[in-house]
Motif scaffolding. Sequence first.
Motif, mmCIF file in Angstrom:
data_model
loop_
_atom_site.group_PDB
_atom_site.id
_atom_site.type_symbol
_atom_site.label_atom_id
_atom_site.label_comp_id
_atom_site.label_asym_id
_atom_site.label_seq_id
_atom_site.Cartn_x
_atom_site.Cartn_y
_atom_site.Cartn_z
ATOM 1 N N ARG A 37 42.684 43.382 35.904
ATOM 2 C CA ARG A 37 44.039 43.417 36.454
ATOM 3 C C ARG A 37 44.608 42.021 36.701
ATOM 4 O O ARG A 37 45.804 41.870 36.960
ATOM 5 C CB ARG A 37 44.048 44.184 37.792
ATOM 6 C CG ARG A 37 43.648 45.635 37.706
ATOM 7 C CD ARG A 37 43.895 46.295 39.063
ATOM 8 N NE ARG A 37 43.374 45.481 40.157
ATOM 9 C CZ ARG A 37 42.157 45.610 40.687
ATOM 10 N NH1 ARG A 37 41.340 46.531 40.233
ATOM 11 N NH2 ARG A 37 41.763 44.822 41.671
ATOM 12 N N SER A 38 43.755 41.007 36.685
ATOM 13 C CA SER A 38 44.170 39.626 36.977
ATOM 14 C C SER A 38 44.785 39.514 38.362
ATOM 15 O O SER A 38 45.842 38.885 38.549
ATOM 16 C CB SER A 38 45.151 39.115 35.910
ATOM 17 O OG SER A 38 44.570 39.144 34.640
ATOM 18 N N ASP A 39 44.128 40.143 39.354
ATOM 19 C CA ASP A 39 44.585 40.001 40.738
ATOM 20 C C ASP A 39 43.380 39.950 41.667
ATOM 21 O O ASP A 39 42.239 39.873 41.212
ATOM 22 C CB ASP A 39 45.541 41.137 41.129
ATOM 23 C CG ASP A 39 44.885 42.515 41.107
ATOM 24 O OD1 ASP A 39 43.651 42.603 41.296
ATOM 25 O OD2 ASP A 39 45.596 43.517 40.901
ATOM 26 N N THR A 40 43.635 39.953 42.965
ATOM 27 C CA THR A 40 42.548 39.821 43.936
ATOM 28 C C THR A 40 42.380 41.077 44.783
ATOM 29 O O THR A 40 41.742 41.040 45.840
ATOM 30 C CB THR A 40 42.819 38.626 44.868
ATOM 31 O OG1 THR A 40 44.081 38.810 45.531
ATOM 32 C CG2 THR A 40 42.838 37.322 44.092
ATOM 33 N N THR A 41 42.933 42.196 44.336
ATOM 34 C CA THR A 41 42.781 43.450 45.072
ATOM 35 C C THR A 41 41.310 43.833 45.155
ATOM 36 O O THR A 41 40.570 43.707 44.175
ATOM 37 C CB THR A 41 43.555 44.577 44.373
ATOM 38 O OG1 THR A 41 44.937 44.249 44.348
ATOM 39 C CG2 THR A 41 43.366 45.899 45.095
ATOM 40 N N GLY A 42 40.891 44.343 46.321
ATOM 41 C CA GLY A 42 39.533 44.831 46.476
ATOM 42 C C GLY A 42 38.594 43.792 47.044
ATOM 43 O O GLY A 42 38.993 42.691 47.446
ATOM 44 N N PHE A 43 37.306 44.152 47.074
ATOM 45 C CA PHE A 43 36.307 43.262 47.686
ATOM 46 C C PHE A 43 34.906 43.677 47.256
ATOM 47 O O PHE A 43 34.663 44.801 46.813
ATOM 48 C CB PHE A 43 36.399 43.309 49.212
ATOM 49 C CG PHE A 43 36.266 44.696 49.797
ATOM 50 C CD1 PHE A 43 35.018 45.292 49.996
ATOM 51 C CD2 PHE A 43 37.404 45.431 50.151
ATOM 52 C CE1 PHE A 43 34.909 46.567 50.519
ATOM 53 C CE2 PHE A 43 37.291 46.712 50.683
ATOM 54 C CZ PHE A 43 36.041 47.284 50.869
ATOM 55 N N VAL A 44 33.985 42.729 47.400
ATOM 56 C CA VAL A 44 32.545 42.976 47.338
ATOM 57 C C VAL A 44 31.934 42.246 48.520
ATOM 58 O O VAL A 44 32.041 41.023 48.622
ATOM 59 C CB VAL A 44 31.923 42.478 46.013
ATOM 60 C CG1 VAL A 44 30.398 42.601 46.072
ATOM 61 C CG2 VAL A 44 32.459 43.263 44.833
ATOM 62 N N ILE A 45 31.309 42.995 49.423
ATOM 63 C CA ILE A 45 30.741 42.424 50.637
ATOM 64 C C ILE A 45 29.251 42.736 50.691
ATOM 65 O O ILE A 45 28.868 43.906 50.727
ATOM 66 C CB ILE A 45 31.427 42.992 51.899
ATOM 67 C CG1 ILE A 45 32.936 42.760 51.856
ATOM 68 C CG2 ILE A 45 30.820 42.385 53.159
ATOM 69 C CD1 ILE A 45 33.693 43.446 52.989
ATOM 70 N N PRO A 46 28.383 41.721 50.690
ATOM 71 C CA PRO A 46 26.946 41.984 50.840
ATOM 72 C C PRO A 46 26.659 42.562 52.230
ATOM 73 O O PRO A 46 27.251 42.150 53.223
ATOM 74 C CB PRO A 46 26.311 40.600 50.693
ATOM 75 C CG PRO A 46 27.352 39.752 50.029
ATOM 76 C CD PRO A 46 28.671 40.285 50.502
ATOM 77 N N ILE A 47 25.744 43.533 52.283
ATOM 78 C CA ILE A 47 25.373 44.118 53.572
ATOM 79 C C ILE A 47 23.960 44.689 53.503
ATOM 80 O O ILE A 47 23.673 45.572 52.685
ATOM 81 C CB ILE A 47 26.373 45.201 54.019
ATOM 82 C CG1 ILE A 47 25.936 45.833 55.353
ATOM 83 C CG2 ILE A 47 26.609 46.250 52.943
ATOM 84 C CD1 ILE A 47 26.982 46.708 56.002
ATOM 85 N N ALA A 48 23.076 44.136 54.286
ATOM 86 C CA ALA A 48 21.717 44.650 54.493
ATOM 87 C C ALA A 48 20.990 44.975 53.190
ATOM 88 O O ALA A 48 20.400 46.037 53.038
ATOM 89 C CB ALA A 48 21.765 45.881 55.393
ATOM 90 N N GLY A 49 21.027 44.057 52.258
ATOM 91 C CA GLY A 49 20.338 44.252 50.994
ATOM 92 C C GLY A 49 21.146 44.957 49.936
ATOM 93 O O GLY A 49 20.737 45.014 48.766
ATOM 94 N N GLY A 50 22.291 45.520 50.305
ATOM 95 C CA GLY A 50 23.157 46.203 49.357
ATOM 96 C C GLY A 50 24.519 45.555 49.289
ATOM 97 O O GLY A 50 24.699 44.402 49.692
#
Length: 281
Positions: A37-50
């Motif tokens: 999409r060439s945008d910054t919508t969304g996220f990836v957040i590390p949490i407790a090994g996942g």
Amino acid sequence: MTTERIPLFCDIALAERIERVEAQLTAACSDAARRRRSDTTGFVIPIAGGVASFAEENSPFNKVAGLGFGGVPTADELGEIERAFATYDAPVQVELAHLADPDLVAVLSDRGYRLESFENVLGLALPSPVDHAPPAGIEVRRGDDELESWLEMMADTAAHPDDQGVPWHEEFPRAAYISATRDLLGAGVTRYVALRNGEMAGGANYRVRDGVAQFAGAGTAPAHRRHGVQTALLTARIVDATAAGCDVAIVTTQPGSKSQQNVQRQGFDLLYTRAVLVKQP
């Protein structure tokens, strides 16, 4: 005397390795959606090994994957991801392996997460003796062309699922399914196409990480079912996974489904079950 095959045993170390590569794939697909999409919508957040991931509306990569093998997340960590999903008015969906830290169930229940469904993870120890020859009239190859036709065919297979076993707890619009499949390819997943009597009949995906071959996204067009298409796709990927030096191949299915029956006939063993726990925004 006959030699019986010994089923693959899944200990916590193997489950952790599988869940880690599943979390990595979720994160990679979420990142691929943003590149598409060439945008910054969304996220990836590390949490407790996942990871907690939000790719876009209606994406199957909106979930928490791999949780429970890196300790129990704190209230602050869970609060952070719950607020992140709430920003997009999206539920938090946790896919929790039953071999994960058992304290997590109580923690999530106390925060209002509700059990919605289950899914099974099956595995095959590699190398595995398989019949390399596909059924008569079926050819399997790695997909390096016909992408748009392949995507449309795969969307058709998803729109007409088998009615055996427990149905998937979620359905996705056709456009969302096609976008998610593009994101799988954008994350480095290899696609396969099966031809039956020269006609595109099925497809599947394949990825290798940390000695684990992930078999995903397999489907057969309704007109070509019950003719060995899935068996041919499985066999081709088993051969390639063995050549790649993997020691285990995995596939996720719905409990009691035709897909589970097919892979068990090919020697896959039930390793563990994931509980799908959801908290509404």
